[in-house]
Write a protein that holds these residues in place. Structure first.
Motif, PDB file in Angstrom:
ATOM      1  N   GLN A  98       0.726  -1.291   0.103  1.00 53.55           N
ATOM      2  CA  GLN A  98      -0.044   0.011   0.006  1.00 53.55           C
ATOM      3  C   GLN A  98       0.869   1.232   0.230  1.00 53.55           C
ATOM      4  OE1 GLN A  98      -1.705   0.525   4.127  1.00 53.55           O
ATOM      5  NE2 GLN A  98      -0.794  -1.446   4.343  1.00 53.55           N
ATOM      6  N   THR A  99       0.123   2.330  -0.413  1.00 56.05           N
ATOM      7  CA  THR A  99       0.867   3.581  -0.272  1.00 56.05           C
ATOM      8  C   THR A  99       0.051   4.492   0.785  1.00 56.05           C
ATOM      9  OG1 THR A  99       1.470   3.504  -2.466  1.00 56.05           O
ATOM     10  CG2 THR A  99       1.605   5.707  -1.584  1.00 56.05           C
ATOM     11  N   MET A 172       8.023   6.967  -6.345  1.00 51.30           N
ATOM     12  CA  MET A 172       7.258   5.987  -6.575  1.00 51.30           C
ATOM     13  C   MET A 172       8.097   4.812  -7.492  1.00 51.30           C
ATOM     14  SD  MET A 172       4.638   6.258  -4.556  1.00 51.30           S
ATOM     15  CE  MET A 172       3.312   5.189  -5.182  1.00 51.30           C
ATOM     16  N   THR A 175      10.896   3.137  -5.644  1.00 52.90           N
ATOM     17  CA  THR A 175      10.917   2.134  -4.607  1.00 52.90           C
ATOM     18  C   THR A 175       9.949   1.092  -5.143  1.00 52.90           C
ATOM     19  OG1 THR A 175       9.018   3.724  -3.890  1.00 52.90           O
ATOM     20  CG2 THR A 175      10.927   3.894  -2.732  1.00 52.90           C
ATOM     21  N   ARG A 181       4.871   2.037   0.747  1.00 59.19           N
ATOM     22  CA  ARG A 181       5.571   3.340   0.520  1.00 59.19           C
ATOM     23  C   ARG A 181       4.792   4.319   1.314  1.00 59.19           C
ATOM     24  NH1 ARG A 181       4.413   1.541  -5.204  1.00 59.19           N
ATOM     25  NH2 ARG A 181       6.246   2.114  -6.225  1.00 59.19           N
ATOM     26  N   VAL A 183       4.693   8.193   2.062  1.00 58.75           N
ATOM     27  CA  VAL A 183       5.245   9.557   1.557  1.00 58.75           C
ATOM     28  C   VAL A 183       4.997  10.591   2.390  1.00 58.75           C
ATOM     29  CG1 VAL A 183       4.657  10.936  -0.368  1.00 58.75           C
ATOM     30  CG2 VAL A 183       3.993   8.412  -0.688  1.00 58.75           C
ATOM     31  N   VAL A 206       0.521  10.194  -6.411  1.00 59.58           N
ATOM     32  CA  VAL A 206       0.937   8.839  -5.855  1.00 59.58           C
ATOM     33  C   VAL A 206      -0.325   8.118  -5.484  1.00 59.58           C
ATOM     34  CG1 VAL A 206       3.073  10.008  -4.570  1.00 59.58           C
ATOM     35  CG2 VAL A 206       0.922   9.581  -3.269  1.00 59.58           C
ATOM     36  N   PRO A 208      -2.655   7.426  -2.963  1.00 58.14           N
ATOM     37  CA  PRO A 208      -2.433   6.897  -1.839  1.00 58.14           C
ATOM     38  C   PRO A 208      -3.652   5.854  -1.578  1.00 58.14           C
ATOM     39  CG  PRO A 208      -2.831   9.159  -1.334  1.00 58.14           C
ATOM     40  CD  PRO A 208      -2.894   8.994  -2.638  1.00 58.14           C
TER      41      PRO A 208
END
Ligand code: GDP
Length: 290
Positions: A98-99, A172, A175, A181, A183, A206, A208
């Motif tokens: 997940q972000t 992004m 990685t 991730r 941020v 991104v 998220p």
């Protein structure tokens, strides 16, 4: 009992109920006053305190204690249930790729929390990376890099970059091997239009899975406006409360939770990467009532 660490004065007013099987209005009023005192001194928003004490009062007077339950245990149970309702469960955080986007004012503890959360995910067997997009605060890059190193997690940032959105995009890509991730974004001293515009652009970039608002436990009433603005601009799924090792009890964060219709994800209680725990309602409630 679920709450064994109640504030001294609340405990002693509950103790006056010892042996009683029925409550009268004076008993309930006194207990509710103690709860109000504790919560207000923990910086919980006045209207939230009033809402909570009304429900406790109504339930304590109207509901019959189940057979065999003392009046004291009955009230304690109601107080606990109503507090859990207010504080909520912890923000759902599945242990999967997940972000996570972090938002908050400068100094709230975002950079520290990014590394802490990355460390926490690494203890769950996932591979986390921190992406540092703060080009505004001098030293943010070095601090983030050092903390990621201490947490032993991947890190991406650009010490010479001046476009946070581009850094986010590159981060992004760089990685791609990470599972989680995190941020980190730039804060400001106050909510300014350019901060909001910047975080909205990063959010679009991104995409998220969840956005968390990082708040200093000492924030108090200031939490309301901040929470509303971030909620309107990027949507807030959860709150991270930092600096609970200080004197503040974190009541302001409850205002933010209420304002964003979200919940608490993590608690931070120190400057090292391990000083983080998942939010758990009963310990936090004891703290508020302490
Ligand atoms: P940012 O501007 O939001 O990225 O905030 P930082 O992560 O740089 O944190 C600001 C300051 O608060 C730093 O000196 C951190 O070491 C400190 N800090 C962050 N979280 C905690 C915490 O949970 N407890 C304590 N005591 N200090 C913290």
């Amino acid at each position: 009992m679920v709450l064994d660490d109640l504030g001294t004065s609340l405990r002693s007013s509950l103790d006056t109920l010892q042996g009683k099987t029925r409550l009268d209005e004076d008993d309930v009023e006194e207990i509710v006053k103690e709860i109000q005192r504790s919560l207000l001194s923990a910086d919980v928003d006045v209207s939230l305190v009033m809402e909570l004490s009304d429900s406790i009062e109504t339930r304590a007077l109207e509901e019959e204690p189940p057979g065999g339950t003392t009046a004291r245990d009955h009230v304690l149970k109601i107080v606990y249930e109503e507090m859990v309702e207010l504080v909520g469960d912890s923000t759902a955080l599945p242990l999967e790729p997940q972000t996570i986007l972090l938002a908050g004012l400068q100094g709230s503890g975002k950079t520290t929390s990014a590394a802490k959360m990355a460390w926490w995910f690494s203890t769950k067997g996932l591979r986390p990376a921190v992406i540092q997009t703060d080009t505004f605060r001098p030293g943010a890059y070095d601090q983030a890099e050092q903390m990621a190193e201490r947490a032993e997690v991947d890190f991406y940032g650009d010490p010479d970059g001046d476009d946070p959105v581009e850094i986010a995009r590159e981060g992004m890509e760089a990685t791609a091997d990470a599972d989680v991730r995190i941020v980190d974004t730039a804060g400001r001293h106050a909510l300014e239009d350019d901060l909001i515009a910047e975080i909205e652009e990063i959010e679009r970039e991104v995409d998220p899975d969840r956005s968390l608002l990082v708040l200093d436990a000492a924030i108090g009433q200031g939490a309301k406006d901040q929470a509303r603005q971030f909620e309107e601009s990027i949507g807030i799924d959860g709150v991270v409360i930092t600096k609970l090792d200080g004197t503040a009890k974190g009541g302001g964060a409850l205002t933010a939770v209420n304002e964003t219709g979200s919940s608490i994800a993590f608690l931070g209680s120190g400057e090292t990467v391990q000083d983080i725990e998942r939010f758990e309602p009963s310990g936090f409630i004891s703290r508020l009532l302490g």
